[in-house]
Design an enzyme around this catalytic site. Structure first.
Site, PDB file in Angstrom:
ATOM      1  N   TRP A  90       1.151  -1.265  -0.020  1.00 43.15           N
ATOM      2  CA  TRP A  90       0.307  -0.528   0.198  1.00 43.15           C
ATOM      3  C   TRP A  90       0.952   1.468   0.137  1.00 43.15           C
ATOM      4  CZ3 TRP A  90      -4.520   0.022  -2.073  1.00 43.15           C
ATOM      5  CH2 TRP A  90      -4.958  -1.107  -1.605  1.00 43.15           C
ATOM      6  N   ASP A 158      -1.526   6.890   6.440  1.00 48.36           N
ATOM      7  CA  ASP A 158      -2.705   5.766   6.349  1.00 48.36           C
ATOM      8  C   ASP A 158      -2.656   5.130   7.137  1.00 48.36           C
ATOM      9  OD1 ASP A 158      -4.314   4.649   4.451  1.00 48.36           O
ATOM     10  OD2 ASP A 158      -2.652   3.756   2.919  1.00 48.36           O
ATOM     11  N   LYS A 182     -12.206  -1.457   7.233  1.00 52.19           N
ATOM     12  CA  LYS A 182     -11.820  -2.529   8.016  1.00 52.19           C
ATOM     13  C   LYS A 182     -11.909  -2.001   9.908  1.00 52.19           C
ATOM     14  CE  LYS A 182      -8.840  -2.387   4.713  1.00 52.19           C
ATOM     15  NZ  LYS A 182      -8.506  -3.759   4.204  1.00 52.19           N
TER      16      LYS A 182
HETATM   17  N1  PMP Z   1      -4.310   1.619   2.107  1.00 55.10           N
HETATM   18  C1  PMP Z   1      -4.109   0.728   2.983  1.00 55.10           C
HETATM   19  C2  PMP Z   1      -3.530  -0.116   4.023  1.00 55.10           C
HETATM   20  C3  PMP Z   1      -5.277  -0.639   2.574  1.00 55.10           C
HETATM   21  O1  PMP Z   1      -5.710  -1.578   3.688  1.00 55.10           O
HETATM   22  C4  PMP Z   1      -5.618  -0.256   1.381  1.00 55.10           C
HETATM   23  C5  PMP Z   1      -7.069  -1.014   1.559  1.00 55.10           C
HETATM   24  N2  PMP Z   1      -6.747  -2.315   1.931  1.00 55.10           N
HETATM   25  C6  PMP Z   1      -6.330   1.102   1.149  1.00 55.10           C
HETATM   26  C7  PMP Z   1      -5.113   2.005   1.240  1.00 55.10           C
HETATM   27  C8  PMP Z   1      -7.105   1.341  -0.297  1.00 55.10           C
HETATM   28  O2  PMP Z   1      -8.075   1.292   0.245  1.00 55.10           O
HETATM   29  P1  PMP Z   1      -9.921   1.945  -0.499  1.00 55.10           P
HETATM   30  O3  PMP Z   1      -9.450   0.942  -0.974  1.00 55.10           O
HETATM   31  O4  PMP Z   1     -10.658   1.863   0.413  1.00 55.10           O
HETATM   32  O5  PMP Z   1      -9.309   3.092  -1.730  1.00 55.10           O
END
Ligand code: PMP
Length: 350
Positions: A90, A158, A182
């Protein structure tokens, strides 16, 4: 989602608070929705003890992925570069997106060791507008348990996959973002907590609905908010408070994750976890069978036992047990029992 919250939502689905209508039908401009939004925000403020210089908590669209762009668009100001910490799937995505707007200086990275730990030695560049990192790498199963001192550099985090799972000193951060799906509630809403002195620097080309200052000014209602998701997030915040708050969530996740890691570490090499001790995630426990060919067998037998969604992230493979706040102890105990008997049955296949 906590079952208590789902039950409450079911109970008031057709008739919210004796109003005769459903929260799904409620216009966002009416008093009923505003009451829900303000209550959700007050409960979150209380849960995290958010200081006064973070006067607005934004409920935004676009998921955490949109924030990968919105953070540089809103916070870069006159700076030309930002710092990023590269720790896995991520954070790599976030830094690739930031590169579309400015120079990205990678201040620390664990790529050379396959992201098996969180780097502690951050080499920040003084001209960068902020330093971005990912507190918990959902796909890799690695988590920061301590954040280095960064002096005056605004920290942007994040926190999508460990938000509300452990105490948080909000004052250490310039901006915190987390998409909801989450620990907050259903998908659709992203929580953004931003320090007031960082507002008002948005690039002129920033879409107005993605301008933090404009959304703050409009109480997160510059366009129609994701009303039902905000309502459910509010019920989750209330539930968290009733459970004893964030400290209880931390105790739960420590207890649950350490008992799972114990099974992996005590399996005499049957299971393995690629993450170094001291850096392992308390939310996403990533592991595999030492014999790769057993992984599909593990997953299919687990599914027949009602243990669902244990497949690892598509880019990582293996297995992943996600222990978000709503996961009950009974779910973890069932997985532990299954892992032990699976290892017993297949011990000679390694
Ligand atoms: N950052 C992290 C740490 C994540 O776990 C996720 C989704 N699993 C995201 C960003 C992306 O999130 P979204 O699908 O809501 O854009």
């Amino acid at each position: 989602m906590p079952h208590e919250v789902l039950r409450q939502a079911k109970q008031e689905f057709l008739d919210w608070d004796g109003s005769g209508f459903s929260m799904l039908e409620t216009p966002f401009t009416g008093d009923a929705f505003k009451k829900v939004l303000h209550q959700a925000r007050d409960d979150l403020r209380e849960l995290l003890n958010i200081p006064d210089n973070y006067p607005r908590i934004l409920f935004m669209h676009g998921g955490a992925s949109a924030q990968f762009s919105l953070v540089p668009l809103n916070l870069l100001g006159s700076a030309r570069s930002v710092d990023h910490i590269d720790t896995g799937y991520w954070s790599s995505k976030s830094l690739r997106e930031a590169r579309r707007y400015c120079k990205v200086h990678v201040a620390a990275s664990s790529a050379d060791s396959q992201y098996d730990h969180m780097p502690e030695n951050w080499k920040l560049s003084p001209e960068s507008a902020y330093c971005h990192f990912t507190s918990n790498e959902t796909a890799n199963g690695v988590q920061f348990h301590q954040i280095p001192e960064t002096g005056g550099v605004p920290l942007v985090v994040d926190m999508t996959s460990d938000f509300l799972s452990r105490p948080l000193d909000v004052s250490r951060y310039g901006l915190i973002y987390a998409s909801a799906q989450k620990n907050v509630g259903p998908a659709g809403v992203t929580v953004v907590i931003v320090r007031d002195d960082l507002l008002g620097k948005a690039h002129p080309a920033t879409p107005t609905v993605f301008n933090y200052a404009a959304q703050a000014e409009a109480d997160s209602m510059l366009q129609t908010p994701v009303t039902f998701s905000v309502y459910l997030a509010g019920l989750v915040f209330r539930w968290l408070r009733q459970q004893g708050g964030i400290a209880t969530m931390e105790q739960n996740s420590l207890r649950r994750s350490s008992s799972l890691y114990q099974v992996i570490d005590d399996s005499n090499g049957f299971y393995c976890c690629p993450i170094q001790h001291g850096h392992r995630s308390h939310m996403n426990i990533c592991f595999s069978t030492t014999n790769d060919t057993l992984a599909p067998v593990f997953l299919s037998e687990a599914t027949s036992e009602g243990l669902m969604y244990l497949k690892g992230h598509p880019v990582m493979g293996g297995m992943r047990a996600s222990l978000y706040n709503a996961m009950p102890d009974t779910g973890v105990m069932a997985l532990i029992e299954f892992m032990r008997s699976f290892a017993e049955a297949h011990r000679y296949d390694i």
